[in-house]
Design a protein around this motif. Structure first.
Motif, PDB file in Angstrom:
ATOM      1  N   ASP A  51       0.852  -1.196   0.000  1.00  0.00           N
ATOM      2  CA  ASP A  51       0.000   0.000   0.000  1.00  0.00           C
ATOM      3  C   ASP A  51       0.883   1.239   0.000  1.00  0.00           C
ATOM      4  OD1 ASP A  51      -1.919   1.931   0.438  1.00  0.00           O
ATOM      5  OD2 ASP A  51      -2.174   1.435   2.573  1.00  0.00           O
ATOM      6  N   ASN A  53      -0.345   4.550  -0.279  1.00  0.00           N
ATOM      7  CA  ASN A  53      -0.948   5.811   0.179  1.00  0.00           C
ATOM      8  C   ASN A  53      -1.662   5.706   1.521  1.00  0.00           C
ATOM      9  OD1 ASN A  53      -3.055   4.273  -0.662  1.00  0.00           O
ATOM     10  ND2 ASN A  53      -4.039   5.845  -1.907  1.00  0.00           N
ATOM     11  N   ASP A  55      -4.078   3.839   2.722  1.00  0.00           N
ATOM     12  CA  ASP A  55      -5.518   3.593   2.913  1.00  0.00           C
ATOM     13  C   ASP A  55      -5.801   2.137   3.293  1.00  0.00           C
ATOM     14  OD1 ASP A  55      -5.084   2.303   0.538  1.00  0.00           O
ATOM     15  OD2 ASP A  55      -6.640   3.344  -0.597  1.00  0.00           O
ATOM     16  N   ILE A  57      -5.121  -0.498   1.561  1.00  0.00           N
ATOM     17  CA  ILE A  57      -5.343  -1.363   0.397  1.00  0.00           C
ATOM     18  C   ILE A  57      -4.128  -1.262  -0.533  1.00  0.00           C
ATOM     19  CG2 ILE A  57      -6.824  -1.712  -1.651  1.00  0.00           C
ATOM     20  CD1 ILE A  57      -9.085  -0.406   0.072  1.00  0.00           C
ATOM     21  N   ASP A  59      -1.800  -1.173  -3.844  1.00  0.00           N
ATOM     22  CA  ASP A  59      -2.067  -0.439  -5.086  1.00  0.00           C
ATOM     23  C   ASP A  59      -0.886  -0.546  -6.050  1.00  0.00           C
ATOM     24  OD1 ASP A  59      -0.218   1.512  -3.977  1.00  0.00           O
ATOM     25  OD2 ASP A  59      -1.885   2.082  -2.669  1.00  0.00           O
ATOM     26  N   GLN A 104      -8.925   2.716  -6.281  1.00  0.00           N
ATOM     27  CA  GLN A 104      -8.122   2.263  -5.131  1.00  0.00           C
ATOM     28  C   GLN A 104      -6.750   1.749  -5.574  1.00  0.00           C
ATOM     29  OE1 GLN A 104     -10.847  -0.598  -3.491  1.00  0.00           O
ATOM     30  NE2 GLN A 104     -11.477   0.764  -1.829  1.00  0.00           N
TER      31      GLN A 104
HETATM   32 CA    CA Z   1      -3.587   2.120  -1.227  1.00  0.00          CA
END
Ligand code: CA
Ligand code: NOJ
Length: 617
Positions: A51, A53, A55, A57, A59, A104
């Motif tokens: 992940d 950023n 969040d 999740i 990416d 996302q």
């Molecule tokens: Ca993310």
């Protein structure tokens, strides 16, 4: 003394007769192997890899941040599960737009940037293609519901069979969704018809009788080929087209449940002749595009959980090829911790023997739909299975984290998000939920295993991350799974492992021995003890024409032997612990792992050994 010798010989003879041996030759008509035949394909489940950023999740930017790891590990291709726009009911397999990236995961520019990074590392990029269904949030489906042309027939709509005593519409036939015990049909009040969904009710099946759908999906393929990706993994191919008569499926057990997907024969819903035809056309589209653009091969891989005969048919024929290879799920669907060496050899031999002539083998040992290998077979079997997947002839496929021996994570009912788990309810979800195999990659021992800076990732990190993580395995001064994996990946660059003949022996219920041999090259001998007791293998009684001494190329971390050790093949000279394996070579193969993972053979030893072997022959 004489009696003893005689007894020994009789025993040896008996030993040799119960040992099943089987062989396989790579047939490439002297042609150079292509990139997809010489590499491991590393599967990344994007939500769970890295992940960027915060969040919670994973990416695309995250994958790019850690892309050097692929190079370090020595894999040559990365396959990403779907990254397209989706309501995420089935975590990306419910696609609402096939040519847009889900926010996302990032943007199309993030994908281009990742592709560029991988290219700079010499690593190919394979994307998922999900042609069987869309999300019910797709504009196509919405228009189809409203009868807007040409979308009316984009999906499989059928009239109800009638109504029940409560006035409820009855589904057109007895088909059951592969996801649960409910009908594969959902009634739509607006259209006053049922639509077909072989998976979740929010994932309506596309109708390949519609020429418009065919054109749309060809354009999707071309869109991604234009984006310079190196191949497609094609999802759920058996379900693409249904039998013309839409008749009831036969029950396997007439007295069994009528609502149980596994009690239906699926002859109406799977592997229809037109499905093979459609895939053949797509393969041709891919090949023609590649030829016109004079580019490297774009690989076409099919996903089908079906019987061996129908799976192998997805290879097509040399004149009319379909898949470069259909995923071989036999190791994870027919074997488990109960399996003995004969079961393993049977599964391996069947694929190799029944594959169409000239076809290319492949081995899958885990993915986002199945239990992790460390959980299915037990943690001690991790190196054994990774060795199998890589040193057997053909392409090896690795599910992220299996190279570390990551285990299924316990996910509580209130944390469960997988639709396949949710439909089963609190009492039964654990048996069907796929969440446990999809938890975040364990990078290091920092918070959330270094996967995210968020307080809470989308699925919980396995609590064992503090000790089971990549950093620990890289820095530890003992052998670790990832170090073994890296050595194996390097071996895949060796001509013997790429092109060598294959021979398998099962000297006992617990022992598997297989060899890879190639003229003028060192031989690889893989020795596995998958049983529960320590054994003392007598290699020369199993494999003929072995030199007296062999070298340990790599060894499972639970072995008594170390890389570089010399072992005698004559008699019972060494012990192997339960669930351990050794990769032996007839000359000492040196691998320069720090510089791009190249295999260099010690030429002097090869020459001497070739002389010895020749003189024995
Ligand atoms: Ca993310
Ligand atoms: C197979 C995929 O691997 C699985 O995750 C998905 O749920 C079904 N196909 C439906 O697309």
């Amino acid at each position: 003394m004489l009696k003893l010798l005689l007894l020994n010989n009789i025993l040896l003879l008996f030993f040799a007769t119960i040992s099943i041996t089987s062989c396989f030759k790579i047939q490439n008509d002297g042609k150079e192997l292509d990139w997809w035949q010489k590499t491991i394909i590393y599967q990344v489940y994007p939500r769970s890899f890295k992940d960027s950023n915060g969040d919670g999740i994973g990416d695309l930017k995250g994958i790019e941040e850690v892309a050097d790891y692929f190079k370090w590990l020595g894999v040559g291709a990365v396959w990403l599960n779907p990254i397209y726009k989706s309501p995420m009911v089935d975590f990306g397999y419910d696609v609402s737009n096939f040519t847009q990236i889900h926010k996302q995961f990032g943007t199309i520019n993030d994908l281009k940037s990742l592709a560029k990074k991988l290219e700079s590392l010499g690593i190919k990029l394979i994307l998922d293609f999900v042609p069987n269904h869309t999300s019910d949030q797709s504009v196509w489906f919405k228009k189809s519901v409203h009868g807007i042309e040409p979308y009316t027939e984009y999906y499989v709509w059928k009239e109800p069979k009638g109504t029940d005593e409560n006035g409820k519409p009855i589904p057109p036939n007895n088909w059951i969704s592969a996801f649960d015990v409910d009908p594969a049909w959902t009634y739509n009040e607006k259209r006053k018809k049922f639509y077909l969904h072989h998976f979740h009710s929010k994932m309506p099946d596309l109708n390949y009788k519609s020429p418009h759908v065919r054109k749309e999906m060809e354009n999707v393929i071309l869109f991604w080929l234009d984006a310079d990706i190196h191949g497609l993994r094609v999802d759920a191919v058996p379900y693409l087209i249904e039998a013309e008569d839409f008749g009831d499926e036969e029950l396997i057990d007439e007295n069994g449940s009528k609502n149980d997907y596994s009690n239906l024969k699926h002859s109406k819903t799977m592997n229809q002749p037109e499905t093979y035809e459609l895939l053949r056309e797509w393969r041709k589209l891919v090949d023609d595009y590649t030829a016109e653009n004079n580019s490297e091969t774009r690989v076409f891989i099919t996903e089908a959980y079906t019987d061996l005969e129908h799976t192998l048919k997805y290879y097509g024929t040399p004149e009319e090829p379909i898949a470069h290879f259909p995923f071989n799920f036999e190791l994870i669907t027919r074997l488990d911790a109960q399996s003995d060496s004969y079961d393993f050899a049977d599964v391996i031999n069947k694929w190799l023997k029944e594959m169409p002539e000239g076809a290319w083998p492949n081995w899958v040992i885990g993915n986002h739909d199945r239990k992790r290998i460390a959980t299915l077979f037990g943690p001690e079997m991790v190196d054994v299975l990774n060795t199998m997947v890589i040193i057997l002839p053909g392409t090896g496929i690795n599910y992220y984290g299996d190279e570390l021996g990551m285990e299924n994570t316990f996910v509580r009912w209130d944390q469960t998000v997988d639709p396949q788990g949710l439909v089963l309810g609190k009492k039964k979800y654990e048996s069907g939920s796929r969440d446990g195999a999809r938890t975040p990659m364990q990078w290091d021992n920092t918070s959330n295993a270094g996967f995210t800076t968020a307080d809470k990732p989308w699925l919980p990190v396995n609590p064992n991350y503090w000790k089971l993580n990549l950093k620990n395995q890289q820095e530890c001064n003992q052998p670790t799974h990832v170090k073994v994996y890296r050595k194996l990946a390097a071996a895949m660059k060796h001509p013997t492992v790429q092109k060598g003949d294959f021979q398998i022996y099962t000297p006992s219920k617990s022992m598997i021995v297989f060899t890879r041999t190639l003229d003028d090259n060192p031989t690889f001998i893989v020795v596995m003890n998958i049983g529960s007791e320590s054994v003392q293998p007598d290699l020369s009684s199993v494999v003929s024409k072995l030199p007296d001494e062999v070298y340990v190329y790599t060894a499972s971390i639970n072995s008594e032997q170390n890389e570089g050790d010399q072992l005698s093949t004559n008699g019972k000279t060494f012990w192997m612990r339960p669930k351990s394996c050794l990769v032996l070579t007839t000359s000492n193969i040196e691998v320069n792992l720090s510089e791009g993972n190249n295999v260099q053979c010690s030429v002097v030893t090869i020459t001497i050994l070739t002389l010895i072997i020749n003189s024995v022959i």
